[in-house]
Design a protein around this motif. Structure first.
Motif, short mmCIF file in Angstrom:
data_model
loop_
_atom_site.label_atom_id
_atom_site.label_comp_id
_atom_site.label_asym_id
_atom_site.label_seq_id
_atom_site.Cartn_x
_atom_site.Cartn_y
_atom_site.Cartn_z
N LEU A 1 0.83 -1.21 0.00
CA LEU A 1 0.00 0.00 0.00
C LEU A 1 0.86 1.26 0.00
O LEU A 1 0.56 2.22 -0.72
CB LEU A 1 -0.95 0.00 1.20
N GLN A 2 1.92 1.25 0.78
CA GLN A 2 2.81 2.42 0.81
C GLN A 2 3.50 2.60 -0.54
O GLN A 2 3.65 3.72 -1.02
CB GLN A 2 3.85 2.29 1.92
N TYR A 3 3.91 1.49 -1.16
CA TYR A 3 4.51 1.56 -2.50
C TYR A 3 3.53 2.20 -3.49
O TYR A 3 3.90 3.06 -4.28
CB TYR A 3 4.91 0.16 -2.98
N MET A 4 2.26 1.76 -3.44
CA MET A 4 1.26 2.30 -4.35
C MET A 4 0.99 3.78 -4.07
O MET A 4 0.83 4.58 -5.00
CB MET A 4 -0.03 1.49 -4.28
N ALA A 5 0.96 4.15 -2.80
CA ALA A 5 0.76 5.56 -2.45
C ALA A 5 1.91 6.40 -3.00
O ALA A 5 1.68 7.47 -3.60
CB ALA A 5 0.65 5.71 -0.94
N ASP A 6 3.13 5.94 -2.83
CA ASP A 6 4.29 6.65 -3.37
C ASP A 6 4.21 6.71 -4.89
O ASP A 6 4.51 7.74 -5.50
CB ASP A 6 5.59 5.96 -2.94
N PHE A 7 3.83 5.61 -5.52
CA PHE A 7 3.72 5.54 -6.97
C PHE A 7 2.74 6.60 -7.50
O PHE A 7 3.01 7.27 -8.49
CB PHE A 7 3.28 4.14 -7.39
#
Length: 72
Positions: free
Chosen positions: A16-22
């Motif tokens: 989820l954090q990766y997607m938020a950063d993306f």
């Protein structure tokens, strides 16, 4: 503003954090945006199913676009 807490696994949080950063947004905004979008889509689908069921139960008939164009 109300606060809601959800529990996720470490790997889910990482994803989820990766997607938020993306997407360049906060984790909170990501979860709100995508959960609300999916819930709204599901709500629309449920309303469509209920409406179609009522349409069939009421023995309503459809008129084709060709018939409408011929009439008007």
């Amino acid at each position: 503003m109300a606060e809601i807490t959800i529990q996720v696994t470490d790997s889910e949080k990482t994803f989820l954090q990766y997607m938020a950063d993306f997407y360049g947004m906060s984790l909170s905004d990501l979860i709100k945006k995508y959960s609300m979008d999916q819930l709204e889509d599901e709500y629309d689908s449920q309303i469509a199913q209920v409406t179609y069921k009522k349409f069939l139960e009421d023995n309503q008939e459809t008129i084709s676009m060709h018939e409408i164009l011929d009439k008007f």
